[in-house]
Design a protein around this motif. Structure first.
Motif, PDB file in Angstrom:
ATOM      1  N   UNK A 363       0.794  -1.204  -0.145  1.00 15.41           N
ATOM      2  CA  UNK A 363      -0.059  -0.022   0.033  1.00 15.41           C
ATOM      3  C   UNK A 363       0.946   1.447   0.046  1.00 15.41           C
ATOM      4  N   UNK A 364       0.241   2.534   0.369  1.00 22.50           N
ATOM      5  CA  UNK A 364       0.899   3.530   0.472  1.00 22.50           C
ATOM      6  C   UNK A 364       2.451   3.760   1.216  1.00 22.50           C
ATOM      7  N   UNK A 365       2.565   2.770   2.169  1.00 18.47           N
ATOM      8  CA  UNK A 365       3.503   2.580   2.981  1.00 18.47           C
ATOM      9  C   UNK A 365       4.766   2.281   2.083  1.00 18.47           C
ATOM     10  N   UNK A 366       4.674   1.499   1.136  1.00 18.31           N
ATOM     11  CA  UNK A 366       5.717   0.936   0.029  1.00 18.31           C
ATOM     12  C   UNK A 366       5.593   1.901  -1.100  1.00 18.31           C
ATOM     13  N   UNK A 376       3.866   2.649 -10.621  1.00 17.00           N
ATOM     14  CA  UNK A 376       5.154   2.704 -11.050  1.00 17.00           C
ATOM     15  C   UNK A 376       5.786   1.701 -10.213  1.00 17.00           C
ATOM     16  N   UNK A 377       5.217   1.266  -8.922  1.00 15.67           N
ATOM     17  CA  UNK A 377       5.790   0.242  -8.152  1.00 15.67           C
ATOM     18  C   UNK A 377       5.877  -1.091  -9.255  1.00 15.67           C
ATOM     19  N   UNK A 430      11.766  -5.056  -2.258  1.00 18.20           N
ATOM     20  CA  UNK A 430      12.370  -4.644  -1.227  1.00 18.20           C
ATOM     21  C   UNK A 430      12.366  -5.650   0.104  1.00 18.20           C
ATOM     22  N   UNK A 431      13.252  -5.372   0.617  1.00 23.27           N
ATOM     23  CA  UNK A 431      13.728  -6.337   1.786  1.00 23.27           C
ATOM     24  C   UNK A 431      12.644  -6.748   2.969  1.00 23.27           C
ATOM     25  N   UNK A 432      11.952  -5.515   3.122  1.00 21.25           N
ATOM     26  CA  UNK A 432      10.872  -5.936   4.050  1.00 21.25           C
ATOM     27  C   UNK A 432       9.717  -6.786   3.722  1.00 21.25           C
ATOM     28  N   UNK A 457       9.312 -21.432  -7.546  1.00 25.62           N
ATOM     29  CA  UNK A 457       8.635 -19.942  -7.306  1.00 25.62           C
ATOM     30  C   UNK A 457       9.104 -19.245  -8.781  1.00 25.62           C
ATOM     31  N   UNK A 458       8.077 -18.545  -9.585  1.00 24.31           N
ATOM     32  CA  UNK A 458       8.276 -17.997 -10.892  1.00 24.31           C
ATOM     33  C   UNK A 458       7.743 -16.671 -10.672  1.00 24.31           C
ATOM     34  N   UNK A 459       8.458 -15.759 -11.094  1.00 30.82           N
ATOM     35  CA  UNK A 459       8.345 -14.249 -10.966  1.00 30.82           C
ATOM     36  C   UNK A 459       8.323 -13.430 -12.054  1.00 30.82           C
ATOM     37  N   UNK A 460       7.796 -12.221 -11.726  1.00 37.09           N
ATOM     38  CA  UNK A 460       7.188 -11.756 -10.697  1.00 37.09           C
ATOM     39  C   UNK A 460       5.438 -11.918 -10.973  1.00 37.09           C
ATOM     40  N   UNK A 461       4.805 -11.931  -9.773  1.00 42.48           N
ATOM     41  CA  UNK A 461       3.104 -11.535  -9.833  1.00 42.48           C
ATOM     42  C   UNK A 461       2.876 -10.402  -9.316  1.00 42.48           C
ATOM     43  N   UNK A 462       2.481  -9.468  -9.979  1.00 49.40           N
ATOM     44  CA  UNK A 462       2.089  -8.008  -9.704  1.00 49.40           C
ATOM     45  C   UNK A 462       0.785  -7.347  -9.795  1.00 49.40           C
ATOM     46  N   UNK A 463       0.005  -8.122 -10.975  1.00 49.92           N
ATOM     47  CA  UNK A 463      -1.286  -7.612 -11.033  1.00 49.92           C
ATOM     48  C   UNK A 463      -2.210  -8.508 -10.318  1.00 49.92           C
ATOM     49  N   UNK A 464      -2.263  -8.383  -9.169  1.00 50.32           N
ATOM     50  CA  UNK A 464      -3.327  -9.198  -8.355  1.00 50.32           C
ATOM     51  C   UNK A 464      -4.799  -8.483  -8.406  1.00 50.32           C
TER      52      UNK A 464
END
Length: 516
Positions: A363-366, A376-377, A430-432, A457-464
């Protein structure tokens, strides 16, 4: 009289399920005459899989005699479309031919209204060919791919028709799917799915029906701008000319980043929205089946799972998403120089592998608070994945290696095309977020034996889900910026998945019809 009898449990080992059901109905209905019955719903109860696994049925019964209603025996009520008299001329323009857009047009049609559907991508048959070229040769068409084109993103998916939304409209939608070519199982299964091949069939049949009823389809037609008069949209400007109407439904997908930017430039109120990122995990289907059903797995279809865990110490959740039993992990990019993964399966779910997204909420924290900061993220992660080899070879890592921060070596078999490359996936996020994903995988391994040991693991999954929300009025569902602009479906930020996107579109149409 027709009644619905719920919670009829039948051991999966019984071959003649219907005879057993009839016997149980006679007992439950206490002597009333059973004229006929049909299965309405079928679920699986594997809570005591060490002892027995059951099919759990809901059955519609045509019965004569005295019936004592209860929580288990209820009268059947069918949903019917409400009577609405259209008072004024409505000329809808629908942007997007995904499930939301198509079903919105269907509902308009049932009330005698037709209009135009504008689709930036191509028709189904051409689209399938272009996606195959991407998967085999790595050649991207940015306007016709897994995200854009007739049928929307659902065309290359598992075709799940499930939703957490409780709506009478669900039965209506399922019957419409059946009417346009989906298998009858969807009316019975507790977790209905049609598979990617049936999605394509249904989409084509709906398009033909709409054309026969006065709808105009504009394929390969991209919305690049809008014109306005006061608080209303006057027209949309496309690469093929101008299109005008009275009501504009933007049923765009969550990958319509250029459209989001255009709307913001035209003063449409858009805010960032939380979503989730991570990767796909792929396991042998047999591992999942045995874990979920024990020794009874041979009697049952490929098993699913639904995993989630909230870590209170950091107020962050990890969960599985879009689980595809017997499916494939696919390249679902829509822009050159970016890698996106998704899950897809055919109706039979017979690939031999299970996959799902394992994602952490962001969320906005990230990513910040500007309207497109979430977009953009996403782009940052997707471009980083592509830059590893400057190709569409997806980065992969054994799940156990990811958790233990060690490099994966040797060949790994996956269903992903065009190909894969071993990579330390920690470097993508990001590490967190990496730390939370690791904790989540360790937690899930406690629930599914072998989840880490056999997982890739196959990456990335970004559009949930959509990284933005296009603000709209709560009651009227129109944009807060323009009164005849109606954001709908997944890209609007108010829905996620095929079924909830369709229902959101139907609600928008009802709002328009009832206002005029």
């Amino acid at each position: 009289m027709k009644v619905l009898v719920k919670d009829i449990k039948v051991p999966v080992t019984i071959r003649d399920q219907l005879s057993y059901i009839k016997k149980r109905l006679t007992e439950i209905l206490d002597g009333a005459k059973i004229n006929d019955f049909e299965i309405r719903r079928k679920a699986i109860d594997a809570r005591n899989k060490d002892r027995m696994v059951y099919f759990v049925y809901q059955v519609a019964v045509d019965v004569s005699g005295n019936i004592r209603f209860s929580d288990r025996i209820i009268p059947i009520e069918y949903y019917t479309l409400p009577a609405i008299k259209v008072k004024e001329r409505i000329v809808p323009v629908i942007v997007g031919s995904g499930p939301c857009g198509l079903f919105s047009a269907l509902l308009f049609t049932y009330y005698g209204v037709s209009g135009t559907i504008v689709e930036r991508g191509c028709r189904i048959d051409e689209r399938v060919k272009k996606v195959e070229i991407l998967w085999q040769q790595g050649i991207m068409d940015e306007e016709c791919n897994c995200q854009f084109g007739e049928g929307g993103a659902g065309t290359f998916s598992d075709g799940k028709l499930t939703t957490r939304v409780k709506e009478d409209l669900i039965g209506f939608v399922l019957r419409e799917f059946l009417r346009f070519g989906a298998p009858e199982d969807i009316l019975i299964d507790a977790k209905p799915h049609v598979g990617t091949e049936y999605v394509r069939k249904v989409v084509k049949n709906i398009r033909n029906f709409l054309v026969d009823n006065g709808w105009n389809f504009l394929f390969n037609t991209k919305v690049i701008d809008i014109t306005t008069k006061g608080k209303k949209i006057d027209s949309i400007i496309t690469n093929n000319g101008t299109v005008s109407g009275t009501h504009y439904i933007f049923a765009i997908g969550n990958s319509s980043r250029d459209t989001f930017r255009m709307l913001i430039n035209r003063g449409v109120a858009i805010v960032p929205k939380a979503f989730a990122v991570g990767f796909r995990i792929e396991n042998p289907q047999e591992v999942i089946d045995k874990n979920q059903y024990g020794r009874f797995h041979k009697y049952l279809p490929p098993a699913t799972y639904n995993l989630s865990h909230h870590f209170k110490d950091i107020n962050r959740g990890v969960y599985s998403f879009c689980m595809c039993p017997g499916g494939y992990v696919i390249l679902a990019s829509s822009s050159s120089g970016e890698i996106v993964t998704n899950g897809m399966s055919y109706f039979k779910r017979d690939s031999g592998y299970a996959n799902s997204a394992i994602v952490v909420t962001v969320d906005e924290r990230d990513f910040g608070e500007s309207p497109l900061s979430g977009v953009e993220f996403q782009e940052m992660i997707e471009k980083s994945a592509f830059s590893i080899t400057n190709s569409y070879r997806a980065p992969i890592q054994r799940a156990i290696d990811f958790v233990k921060s060690r490099t994966t070596k040797g060949d790994i078999k996956t269903t992903f095309r065009p190909s894969v490359v071993p990579y330390d996936l920690e470097k993508l996020y990001p590490k967190h977020l990496v730390d939370v994903l690791k904790r989540g995988l360790i937690e899930f391994d406690k629930r599914i034996k072998g989840f880490l040991a056999t997982g890739v693991l196959i990456a990335p999954e970004t559009r949930t889900s959509s990284p933005v929300r296009i603000l709209r009025e709560t009651a009227k569902l129109n944009s807060t910026s323009y009164e005849n602009l109606y954001p709908a479906g997944e890209g609007s930020g108010y829905a996620g998945g095929i079924m909830s996107s369709i229902i959101d579109g139907l609600k928008v149409v009802f709002s328009i019809l009832n206002r005029e």
